[in-house]
Structures are given as structure tokens and as C-alpha cells.
Design a protein around this motif. Structure first.
Motif, PDB file in Angstrom:
ATOM      1  N   GLY A  13       0.728 102.159 -27.281  1.00  0.00           N
ATOM      2  CA  GLY A  13       1.834 102.585 -26.433  1.00  0.00           C
ATOM      3  C   GLY A  13       2.327 101.471 -25.527  1.00  0.00           C
ATOM      4  N   VAL A  14       1.399 100.702 -24.962  1.00  0.00           N
ATOM      5  CA  VAL A  14       1.782  99.580 -24.095  1.00  0.00           C
ATOM      6  C   VAL A  14       2.470  98.489 -24.908  1.00  0.00           C
ATOM      7  N   MET A  15       1.974  98.227 -26.108  1.00  0.00           N
ATOM      8  CA  MET A  15       2.625  97.242 -26.973  1.00  0.00           C
ATOM      9  C   MET A  15       4.047  97.684 -27.304  1.00  0.00           C
ATOM     10  N   PHE A  16       4.220  98.957 -27.598  1.00  0.00           N
ATOM     11  CA  PHE A  16       5.550  99.483 -27.899  1.00  0.00           C
ATOM     12  C   PHE A  16       6.485  99.310 -26.703  1.00  0.00           C
ATOM     13  N   ARG A  17       5.978  99.593 -25.499  1.00  0.00           N
ATOM     14  CA  ARG A  17       6.787  99.429 -24.293  1.00  0.00           C
ATOM     15  C   ARG A  17       7.190  97.960 -24.104  1.00  0.00           C
ATOM     16  N   THR A  18       6.286  97.053 -24.451  1.00  0.00           N
ATOM     17  CA  THR A  18       6.582  95.630 -24.347  1.00  0.00           C
ATOM     18  C   THR A  18       7.681  95.232 -25.338  1.00  0.00           C
ATOM     19  N   LEU A  19       7.595  95.744 -26.561  1.00  0.00           N
ATOM     20  CA  LEU A  19       8.621  95.443 -27.558  1.00  0.00           C
ATOM     21  C   LEU A  19       9.985  95.968 -27.113  1.00  0.00           C
ATOM     22  N   GLU A  20       9.988  97.117 -26.449  1.00  0.00           N
ATOM     23  CA  GLU A  20      11.250  97.691 -25.974  1.00  0.00           C
ATOM     24  C   GLU A  20      11.943  96.781 -24.963  1.00  0.00           C
ATOM     25  N   VAL A  21      11.160  96.034 -24.180  1.00  0.00           N
ATOM     26  CA  VAL A  21      11.748  95.115 -23.207  1.00  0.00           C
ATOM     27  C   VAL A  21      12.667  94.124 -23.907  1.00  0.00           C
ATOM     28  N   PHE A  22      12.251  93.666 -25.096  1.00  0.00           N
ATOM     29  CA  PHE A  22      13.025  92.673 -25.841  1.00  0.00           C
ATOM     30  C   PHE A  22      14.085  93.320 -26.735  1.00  0.00           C
ATOM     31  N   MET A  23      13.770  94.481 -27.296  1.00  0.00           N
ATOM     32  CA  MET A  23      14.648  95.065 -28.304  1.00  0.00           C
ATOM     33  C   MET A  23      15.585  96.142 -27.753  1.00  0.00           C
ATOM     34  N   GLY A  24      15.314  96.632 -26.550  1.00  0.00           N
ATOM     35  CA  GLY A  24      16.153  97.678 -25.977  1.00  0.00           C
ATOM     36  C   GLY A  24      15.542  99.057 -26.163  1.00  0.00           C
ATOM     37  N   ALA A  25      15.915  99.979 -25.289  1.00  0.00           N
ATOM     38  CA  ALA A  25      15.309 101.308 -25.271  1.00  0.00           C
ATOM     39  C   ALA A  25      15.620 102.123 -26.530  1.00  0.00           C
ATOM     40  N   GLN A  26      16.707 101.786 -27.229  1.00  0.00           N
ATOM     41  CA  GLN A  26      17.077 102.556 -28.420  1.00  0.00           C
ATOM     42  C   GLN A  26      16.391 102.052 -29.685  1.00  0.00           C
ATOM     43  N   TRP A  27      15.693 100.913 -29.592  1.00  0.00           N
ATOM     44  CA  TRP A  27      15.047 100.334 -30.764  1.00  0.00           C
ATOM     45  C   TRP A  27      13.887 101.203 -31.230  1.00  0.00           C
ATOM     46  N   ARG A  28      13.712 101.274 -32.537  1.00  0.00           N
ATOM     47  CA  ARG A  28      12.569 101.972 -33.108  1.00  0.00           C
ATOM     48  C   ARG A  28      11.951 101.108 -34.211  1.00  0.00           C
ATOM     49  N   PRO A  29      10.630 101.074 -34.310  1.00  0.00           N
ATOM     50  CA  PRO A  29       9.966 100.279 -35.348  1.00  0.00           C
ATOM     51  C   PRO A  29      10.090 100.934 -36.710  1.00  0.00           C
ATOM     52  N   ARG A  30       9.750 100.190 -37.748  1.00  0.00           N
ATOM     53  CA  ARG A  30       9.743 100.771 -39.097  1.00  0.00           C
ATOM     54  C   ARG A  30       8.606 101.774 -39.248  1.00  0.00           C
ATOM     55  N   LEU A  31       7.474 101.480 -38.597  1.00  0.00           N
ATOM     56  CA  LEU A  31       6.320 102.371 -38.701  1.00  0.00           C
ATOM     57  C   LEU A  31       5.348 102.089 -37.564  1.00  0.00           C
TER      58      LEU A  31
END
Length: 338
Positions: free
Chosen positions: A144-162
Motif C-alpha cells: 500500500g505504501v509503495m502504491f502511494r509512492t507511485l501515485e506521487v509520480f503518476m497521479g491519483a488517477q493512475w492504476r497499475p496493470r496488476l
């Protein structure tokens, strides 16, 4: 060797425990952790009891997603020195490289591996504890923390492939899908996040190369095992200055103590909040002058001044001359070199 973790890993634990009608301090005592770790984010505590604590809270609170719910409130600042380092990385690729190399600054039990295969990249997240047991809640917190970190760079609307977990699925998936998107799998071969390789090179619009150089120099000279309060305050000043939130009470909140306690610690270390703030501003100002790429108004904002007039008064008081004259002189010198 015992793997240690900053007690900031327990950010929002007390709130989640309270929401589940649990006594956070009693749970800490039961697993052998001191109560003060809820108020001292830089306290180093053993990772294994943290894993046991989260499992205990999830079981007794009847909340199978206890760790994931904790992760939802996380910010880069909760990662301390590591978050400070990541904020100004130019791309997600650079940020992931920094995480892989410096995760130990936040959590010695956490290991990350980034694997690129074709147009996909897998970010593997694994926890290693002395007993070798899997800790579901700690794993979901880390993902969850890693996902929150990725959102900082990709934006709140970004979603991973899996998003994948090696443990079995809970009875209800609604929270997981609302956080990560519909592509969540359990019983997978590893724990981690899979995204497009192209995501790695997305530029970080907030990246500041001057701030990045200053941060790397600051962290390279600060002791990591037993940081002084002045070191931590300085790190938070650098983190909060460009946001305009750099006040002693805000930093005290990030440190988990009150304003008077911050002042008392700084006094014992022979400094004050104002002195540290001025030191950081002066250092950064000199580097922005050397860089020569930003206009005066933008530099003033990056140094935490809401109005150019406030920056001008500060500059005149410290340097005996106007900021504009220094910038004009510097711009002319740079033009002469080109």
C-alpha cells in the motif's frame, strides 16, 4: 542480526486500533514494543514484533485489511529521509532506483527488486524477519505504501496493470479494488506491483534538481542510526519549504511531538528552529544562484516565502543587499560565460 524499522511504520496504527475498539498501547506492550514508538517516528524498533502487532490487531479487531487501511493515510514525509530523497527524483525510474538502494533508511526488513520484461515492469516487495513467517498485514501495508509512492509520480488517477499478493484472498475484495483498481490477484508467485515499462520514464513535474543535490548532500552527512532532532528538523524543513507549510508546529506534528518539545531539544543541541530555517534557505539560495535557471519569484516561492516582499526583507536583513541586485549580477555573469 535483528532487522530494525523506523517506528514511523506505525503511523496511523493508534487511530486504526481505536476504530476497531482496541487499546493500541496494550497491544504494543503485548508484543514487547514501547508505547513511545507511537510518538517518536525515528525510534528504531525490531521489525518482527511490528509484524506480530499488525497480525494481532487485525485478528482481534476483526479487520482483515488492517495493514492496507493504515497505508491509505501515508505520505512521502512518513518515509523520513527516504521520502526526502524521492521527492525530487526526475522520473519514477530514478525514484525506484533510490528506493532499492536506500530502503534500509526506513525498514531493514524490506527488500525491493525491479524487473523489466518487455513492456512490463514488476516491482517485487518482500519482507524478511528472523522467524521466517509471512506477515500478511505488514506485506499489505508495504504494498500500500509503495502504491502511494507511485501515485506521487503518476497521479491519483493512475492504476497499475496488476497488484499481486502471495497470500490467499480475503472474503471481500471491495477495499482492495477501490484502492488499487480492479486488477488485484491473490495466491500469486510474489508480492508486488506490475505496471507498464513506459511508466518508469514519466517525468516528475515537481522535481527540482537543485533540491535533489542539496538533499543528497544533507543525507550523506547526517547520521542515520541515531539522528539528532536538529537533523530531523532540517530534513523536514527541506521537505516542507516548497509547499509553503514550513512552520515549527507542522514539523513538530510530523515528528510526533509538540512545539515546545522541539524547541527544548533544539536548545540542548545549541540551535533554534529559526536558525535552522535560515541556514537551509541560505544554502538553497546559493545553489539556485549557481544553477541560474529559475527567476527570482520562483526561487522565493521554493524557499517558502508566500510574497516576494517577504523574501526581499529576509534577504536584505541577512545579506545587506537586495535579492534582485544579486540575481541581476549573477545573471550577467552567467551570460558572460555563455
Amino acid at each position: 542480526m535483528t532487522n530494525l524499522v523506523r517506528s514511523a511504520s506505525l503511523t496511523s496504527f493508534a487511530e486504526m486500533a481505536g476504530a476497531c475498539a482496541l487499546d493500541a498501547h496494550a497491544l504494543l506492550s503485548e508484543v514487547g514494543l514501547p508505547s513511545r514508538c507511537l510518538g517518536e517516528p525515528d525510534l528504531l524498533i525490531p521489525a518482527q514484533p511490528v509484524g506480530r502487532l499488525l497480525e494481532l490487531a487485525a485478528r482481534r479487531g476483526h479487520e482483515p485489511a488492517f495493514g492496507l487501511r493504515m497505508a491509505q493515510s501515508r505520505r512521502l514525509s512518513n518515509l523520513g529521509p527516504l521520502g526526502l530523497m524521492l521527492r525530487d527524483e526526475p522520473t519514477l525510474r530514478h525514484a525506484l532506483e533510490a528506493i532499492v538502494a536506500n530502503t534500509h533508511l526506513h525498514n531493514e526488513a524490506l527488500s525491493l527488486q525491479v524487473e523489466e520484461v518487455g513492456n512490463l515492469v514488476a516491482i517485487r516487495v518482500e519482507l524478511a524477519t528472523e522467524d521466517g513467517k509471512p506477515y500478511r498485514q505488514a506485506t499489505e501495508l508495504a504494498i500500500g505504501v509503495m502504491f502511494r509512492t507511485l501515485e506521487v509520480f503518476m497521479g491519483a488517477q493512475w492504476r497499475p496493470r496488476l497488484v499481486c499478493f502471495s497470500h490467499r484472498a480475503p472474503q471481500r475484495l471491495s477495499l482492495y479494488q477501490s484502492v488499487f483498481g480492479p486488477a488485484v490477484e491473490f495466491g500469486h508467485a510474489f508480492n508486488g506491483i506490475i505496471c507498464n515499462t513506459a511508466d518508469l520514464d514519466a517525468p516528475n513535474p515537481g522535481a527540482d534538481p537543485v533540491m535533489a543535490r542539496y538533499t543528497n548532500r544533507l543525507l550523506g552527512t547526517s547520521p542515520r542510526r541515531k539522528p539528532k532532532v536538529s537533523d530531523r528538523v532540517r530534513e523536514h524543513i527541506v521537505l516542507l519549504l516548497p509547499r509553503g507549510h514550513c512552520r515549527v508546529e507542522v514539523i513538530a506534528q510530523h515528528l510526533g511531538i509538540d512545539r515546545k518539545t522541539v524547541s527544548r531539544h533544539l536548545s540542548r543541541e545549541g540551535t533554534t528552529f529559526s536558525a535552522l530555517l535560515n541556514d537551509v534557505r541560505k544554502d538553497l539560495l546559493n545553489q539556485y544562484l549557481e544553477d541560474g535557471a529559475r527567476p527570482l519569484g520562483e526561487v522565493a516561492a521554493l524557499l517558502g516565502f508566500s510574497e516576494p516582499s517577504a523574501f526581499s526583507r529576509w534577504h536584505k536583513q541577512l545579506f545587506g543587499t537586495t535579492a534582485r541586485s544579486r540575481f541581476t549580477t549573477r545573471a550577467g555573469w552567467l551570460a558572460g560565460r555563455s
